[in-house]
Design an enzyme around this catalytic site. Structure first.
Site, PDB file in Angstrom:
ATOM      1  N   CYS A   1       0.834  -1.209   0.000  1.00 44.95           N
ATOM      2  CA  CYS A   1       0.000   0.000   0.000  1.00 44.95           C
ATOM      3  C   CYS A   1       0.866   1.256   0.000  1.00 44.95           C
ATOM      4  CB  CYS A   1      -0.920  -0.022   1.219  1.00 44.95           C
ATOM      5  SG  CYS A   1      -1.873   1.494   1.394  1.00 44.95           S
TER       6      CYS A   1
ATOM      7  N   CYS B   1      -0.527   4.130   2.209  1.00 51.49           N
ATOM      8  CA  CYS B   1      -0.312   3.943   3.658  1.00 51.49           C
ATOM      9  C   CYS B   1       1.151   4.158   4.028  1.00 51.49           C
ATOM     10  CB  CYS B   1      -0.687   2.527   4.101  1.00 51.49           C
ATOM     11  SG  CYS B   1      -2.107   1.819   3.313  1.00 51.49           S
ATOM     12  N   ASP B   2       2.059   3.592   3.243  1.00 58.43           N
ATOM     13  CA  ASP B   2       3.464   3.532   3.679  1.00 58.43           C
ATOM     14  C   ASP B   2       4.408   4.457   2.922  1.00 58.43           C
ATOM     15  OD1 ASP B   2       2.689   1.613   5.494  1.00 58.43           O
ATOM     16  OD2 ASP B   2       3.005  -0.045   4.094  1.00 58.43           O
TER      17      ASP B   2
END
Ligand code: NAP
Length: 310
Positions: A134, A137-138
């Site tokens: 992701c 997200c990261d």
């Protein structure tokens, strides 16, 4: 146990939420069951460039939260629970969850897909420690670092472009010498100075003691293997994996007709069992987009209404 619902929708991605909007608006007693984040895969998508009407920085999470509010405004209940088993035959279907058991006249399966892994040594151990599925997200963790994206489809190229916001260099590792991604995405990637390509290559191993520090890459044309090490000053780098996805259909195996693990439906979203419908990416079909998922959801809900009416 509550009353018998008219419709239980399993999965609250775009297909499930669209079904909930249509079912709620048809005044059907509607329950949506979701085990993770409401919004499904679009919650990890930063840009909704190709969704009709989505302009001015529409993101996946913003679209998902509006869909959720819309479904709830029409009376759909959304619960957070994990489905453990389903009984699909007969007039009343049963959905057994971790926290409760629910019954319904119809079921709409909108469980979507789960990201595929590369399947190489070190991948599982280093997930969350350099390996990610992701970018939204990261990505921010890799501010100023090097990142690698594995895959050549829409997801890989879209996320490679997204990662250039943070990473100083993004290298796409693709197993062929041409991309599968749509032309508009390819053009964006080729025009971006931060994006580089390793063609005809696969990742054979990911290494690191608690954090990703190197990886072994193999050229499929020459069979030559080489190891890529993290820059000494950085100590690590990111590997973002986008090599496709598997249908989330484990619960329905042996119960419904499937093709390559995806649920077979007709154009009315009807599965092989009366009163059971499937919508979105979990269906056997050729185009998997948010716009096709919401269309499936609407059709499934309207067909569920017709089924209940008799
Ligand atoms: P995908 O289209 O199946 O692409 C997967 C990519 O990973 C392919 O390039 C494939 O290579 C490569 N690959 C597969 N297995 C591999 C392995 N074991 N090792 C290395 N590489 C591997 O998956 P996706 O990109 O996640 O897209 C899924 C669906 O969602 C598609 O229908 C796509 O159009 C849609 N989608 C749309 C958007 C959008 O913005 N409209 C965004 C994301 C996804 P090959 O090319 O050689 O097969």
């Amino acid at each position: 146990m509550k009353n018998i619902y008219d419709v239980i929708i399993i999965g609250a991605g775009p297909a499930g939420l669209s079904a909930a909007i249509y079912a709620g608006r048809a005044r059907l007693d509607t329950l949506v069951i979701e085990k993770q984040a409401v919004g499904g895969q679009i919650t990890i998508t930063d840009e909704m460039e190709n969704y009709p009407g989505a302009i001015d920085g529409e993101t996946g999470p913003s679209l998902a939260s509006r869909m959720r509010r819309q479904a709830e405004s029409f009376g759909a209940d959304i619960v957070s629970d994990t489905v453990l088993g389903v009984e699909l035959e007969g007039e009343i279907k049963t959905v057994e969850c971790h926290n409760s058991t629910y019954r319904s006249k119809t079921i709409i399966i909108a469980t979507g897909v789960q990201p595929k892994r590369i399947g190489c040594p070190g991948e599982i151990e280093l997930t969350g420690k350099g390996v990610s599925y992701c970018a939204t997200c990261d990505g921010p963790f890799y501010e100023g670092l090097e990142t690698y994206v594995v895959g050549g489809g829409d997801s890989a190229i879209k996320e490679a472009v997204y990662l250039t916001r943070y990473a100083r260099k993004v290298t796409v590792i693709h197993r062929r010498d041409s991309l599968r991604a749509t032309m508009a995405l390819q053009e964006k990637a080729f025009a971006n100075d931060k994006i580089h390509f390793l063609w005809n290559c696969v990742v054979d191993e990911l290494k690191g003691d608690g954090i990703l520090s190197s990886m072994v890459v193999r050229n499929l044309k020459t069979n030559e293997k080489f190891e890529i090490f993290a820059d000494e000053d950085d100590g690590t780098f990111g590997v973002f994996v986008f090599v496709g996805s598997n249908p989330a259909t484990e619960l329905f195996r042996e119960k419904l007709e499937m093709r390559n693990g995806f649920i077979v439906t007709d154009e009315d979203m009807k599965t092989s069992i009366p009163g059971v419908f499937a919508a979105g990416d979990v269906r056997a079909k050729s185009v998997r987009q948010v716009v096709t998922a919401v269309s499936d959801g609407a059709i499934a809900a309207l067909q569920a209404e017709q089924y209940i009416e008799g």
